[in-house]
Scaffold this motif. Structure first.
Motif, PDB file in Angstrom:
ATOM      1  N   LEU A  80       0.750  -1.368   0.289  1.00 60.39           N
ATOM      2  CA  LEU A  80       0.062   0.092  -0.103  1.00 60.39           C
ATOM      3  C   LEU A  80       1.010   0.802  -0.117  1.00 60.39           C
ATOM      4  O   LEU A  80       0.255   2.116  -1.106  1.00 60.39           O
ATOM      5  CB  LEU A  80      -1.220  -0.100   1.568  1.00 60.39           C
ATOM      6  CG  LEU A  80      -2.694  -1.247   1.340  1.00 60.39           C
ATOM      7  CD1 LEU A  80      -2.137  -0.654   2.547  1.00 60.39           C
ATOM      8  CD2 LEU A  80      -2.718  -0.328   0.248  1.00 60.39           C
TER       9      LEU A  80
ATOM     10  N   LEU B 205      -2.407  -4.612  -6.864  1.00 57.94           N
ATOM     11  CA  LEU B 205      -3.342  -3.311  -6.537  1.00 57.94           C
ATOM     12  C   LEU B 205      -3.336  -2.583  -7.544  1.00 57.94           C
ATOM     13  O   LEU B 205      -4.385  -1.665  -8.392  1.00 57.94           O
ATOM     14  CB  LEU B 205      -2.339  -2.408  -5.173  1.00 57.94           C
ATOM     15  CG  LEU B 205      -2.590  -2.909  -3.487  1.00 57.94           C
ATOM     16  CD1 LEU B 205      -1.555  -2.388  -2.968  1.00 57.94           C
ATOM     17  CD2 LEU B 205      -3.798  -2.617  -3.508  1.00 57.94           C
TER      18      LEU B 205
ATOM     19  N   PHE C 139     -10.710  -0.202   1.760  1.00 63.53           N
ATOM     20  CA  PHE C 139      -9.708  -0.704   1.937  1.00 63.53           C
ATOM     21  C   PHE C 139     -10.548  -1.852   2.293  1.00 63.53           C
ATOM     22  O   PHE C 139     -10.140  -3.091   1.930  1.00 63.53           O
ATOM     23  CB  PHE C 139      -8.942  -0.412   3.369  1.00 63.53           C
ATOM     24  CG  PHE C 139      -8.057  -1.579   3.088  1.00 63.53           C
ATOM     25  CD1 PHE C 139      -6.281  -1.948   1.767  1.00 63.53           C
ATOM     26  CD2 PHE C 139      -8.278  -1.993   4.620  1.00 63.53           C
ATOM     27  CE1 PHE C 139      -6.045  -3.314   2.386  1.00 63.53           C
ATOM     28  CE2 PHE C 139      -6.786  -3.790   4.365  1.00 63.53           C
ATOM     29  CZ  PHE C 139      -5.674  -3.721   3.674  1.00 63.53           C
TER      30      PHE C 139
ATOM     31  N   THR D 234     -10.828  -2.563  -1.654  1.00 63.64           N
ATOM     32  CA  THR D 234      -8.842  -3.570  -1.869  1.00 63.64           C
ATOM     33  C   THR D 234      -8.982  -5.166  -1.314  1.00 63.64           C
ATOM     34  O   THR D 234      -8.839  -5.521  -2.362  1.00 63.64           O
ATOM     35  CB  THR D 234      -8.171  -2.574  -1.047  1.00 63.64           C
ATOM     36  OG1 THR D 234      -8.909  -1.166  -0.980  1.00 63.64           O
ATOM     37  CG2 THR D 234      -7.312  -2.868  -1.563  1.00 63.64           C
TER      38      THR D 234
END
Lengths: 281, 318
Positions: free
Chosen positions: B109, B208, B230, B234
């Protein structure tokens, strides 16, 4: 909740912004400090190393340990063996794997994918399961402590890996080029040697660097197939086992230096798949 | 098959599908066969056959034993050292795997965000991959042993904190590697994590990068917080990459050898060091070494099957 959320901003924004640079610096230190340690300890005088709080910086560096290993001569044998084995492994790996990888790259999609996965899976087998048999046989064939024996062992890990990378390389070379060459009268073999392989030279170079690195670092097969003629990684282990801290750090530094250079050049080719089973503890 | 038939199907044939009898196919593709044979032969002779041979060795014994006999297996499973080795291998794998996943995610990240000097940081983050495993073992020894540098760092940290008025921390130098038990296994896991974190990070980073910005934008318009984005966007989208990381890393973690040899060698065995110890002098016993390595092979096969099912079956880039 909605009072803290204005156009994508939220409570996490501020602490994240403040902590971010600190976190980046800390993680850089976590990566770099251990590497610094090897080189630092290799020039540290003995007094700097003891107590429950060994010094983090060397005030009076000494090259004594570098001089020692360079002059005593027990570095040169292992260094030469590691260099020779890594180079021959790389050379043979290309000669054996490149032609095969070309053919695999021209198989129908489904079959090709199956073969590639098969190659990857052979890399996941535990080295010991292969090594116990290989080492017993090599002992009977007199291949212990020989360069050849170790090259053969290192090819076990390298071949599937290099073939896998090269299949990807050959896939990117259009078949039209081969057909054009053949219409112009080139034989199949001629097309391969004069058209396909030169176009794949870049990929072959990258793949060979990976193989060279693998062999240069390889420890397990080397340990099974060696009784007294150490490779460099075995020499590091010996220094860990019975040397002083500085001797250990110095040999470790010799082993690490070329690698840091190579990785620097390889970094843009490091893709996750390429590393499956390539690096392990 | 004639040209017109080919045209009727409407796609060019690929090389090497035998449709007209093996003889003619072989004559047409003599060169291709000759080019593949060295690789195939090598993998057969020096990978497949040795595994079968190790299996055979694991069922044999020193002269006088009748083949096949499961005696080597009963003897290793009766040995406390072997059972400890299995337990330790599982502990080290779980420890290093969970640390790698959490840290790998955080680092990925970080490196995915845009910031000053990101390119430089990304390059530096790959360095541990270039450090030979045996050297990272040596480094961890320098860090974790008695009068190790981790203690020095802790002292520096404690001194720093103690500058704050009213704080008075005390720190006692620790010895990790020779302690045995959890502490030693923890150093092995940390060493493994340091070494392979770049791989896990690269896998997550690829994940990502595969998520489109639009999804996030839509979510922020709807008022989702960073944490919600997130957890709800994600993570679910990264699941295939997390699966891949877990399986690939588990395979490597169970095969761990050098780091365990250097950091835990005589104190806490893992499967790798157990097998090495049986095979090498002074024990010199290829038979129990073979049976233990077949057990290891069996464990790895479980993960390989999982890999084929969950990773290889789905993505072509694996």
């Amino acid at each position: 909740m909605s009072s803290t959320v204005v156009a994508g901003k939220d409570v996490l924004d501020k602490p994240l912004k403040l902590l971010f640079p600190v976190w980046v610096v800390i993680s850089l230190l976590i990566v770099l400090f251990p590497v610094y340690l090897v080189f630092m300890v290799s020039v540290a005088p003995g007094s700097a190393l003891f107590g429950e709080r060994p010094a983090l910086f060397v005030e009076d560096p000494t090259l004594r340990f570098w001089n020692d290993i360079l002059q005593r001569g027990d570095l040169w044998g292992p260094l030469f063996k590691s260099l020779a084995v890594a180079s021959f492994t790389t050379l043979l790996a290309i000669v054996i794997a490149a032609p095969a990888a070309y053919v695999i790259s021209r198989l129908p999609v489904g079959l090709r994918y199956g073969v590639v996965i098969g190659l990857l899976v052979t890399r996941m087998f535990p080295e010991f399961t292969i090594g116990v048999s290989v080492a017993t046989r090599f002992a009977r064939l007199g291949l212990i402590d020989t360069y050849g024996g170790l090259v053969l062992a290192h090819l076990i890990g390298s071949l599937p890996f290099i073939a896998w990378i090269l299949v990807g390389t050959f896939e990117t070379i259009p078949r039209d080029l081969e057909e054009a060459a053949q219409i112009d009268g080139a034989s199949k073999m001629g097309t391969l040697l004069r058209v396909v392989f030169p176009l794949a030279a870049g990929g072959i170079a990258v793949a060979s660097l990976f193989v060279w690195l693998y062999s240069w670092n390889e420890f397990l097969y080397a340990r099974l197939l060696t009784t007294n003629q150490n490779t460099l990684p075995l020499q590091v282990f010996q220094a860990i086992d019975r040397g002083s801290r500085q001797q250990m750090a110095t040999v470790a530094a010799v082993l690490t230096l070329p690698i840091l250079l190579v990785v620097y050049f390889l970094q843009r080719y490091l893709k996750p798949g390429a590393l499956a089973g390539a690096v392990k503890g | 098959m004639s040209r017109s038939q080919e045209a009727a199907i409407g796609r060019p044939t690929d090389v090497a599908v035998p449709r007209v009898g093996f003889g003619r196919w072989f004559r047409k593709h003599k060169l291709e066969v000759a080019l593949v044979i060295p690789l195939v032969a090598y993998v057969m002779v020096l990978t497949v056959v040795p595994i079968l041979d190790t299996f055979r060795i694991s069922l044999s014994g020193r002269a006088g034993n009748s083949f096949p006999s499961a005696q080597n297996y009963t003897s290793i499973f009766a040995s406390r050292v072997f059972r400890t080795a299995i337990k330790n291998t599982i502990i080290v794998s779980l420890l290093s795997l969970s640390m790698e996943l959490v840290l790998g995610m955080i680092v990925a990240l970080t490196l995915h965000a845009k910031f000053f000097a990101r390119g430089f940081v990304r390059t530096v983050a790959l360095i541990p991959l270039g450090v030979p495993t045996i050297v990272s073992g040596a480094i961890m020894l320098l860090l974790f042993s008695r009068s190790g540098y981790l203690n020095s760092l802790m002292f520096v940290f404690v001194d720093l904190v103690n500058n704050i008025p009213g704080v008075n921390l005390e720190f006692q130098a620790l010895s990790w590697t020779v302690a045995g038990g959890w502490r030693t296994l923890f150093t092995v896991a940390v060493a493994d994590m340091w070494k392979v974190l770049p791989i896990v990070t690269l896998i997550f980073l690829a994940g990502l990068q595969s998520i489109s910005e639009d999804v996030y934008e839509a979510a922020s318009v709807d008022g989702a917080t960073k944490w919600q984005r997130f957890m709800r966007i994600t993570l679910p989208l990264l699941v295939p990459f997390i699966t891949m990381a877990i399986i690939l890393r588990a395979i490597d973690a169970f095969r761990i050898y050098e780091l365990a040899l250097v950091l835990a060698g005589r104190i806490e065995p893992v499967l790798g060091t157990y097998i090495g110890g049986r095979y090498l002098p002074p024990t010199n016993d290829p038979f129990t070494a073979a049976s233990a390595s077949i057990v290891l092979f069996g464990i790895i096969m479980i993960f390989i099957v999982a890999y084929l099912k969950f990773v290889a079956g789905r993505s072509r880039s694996a």
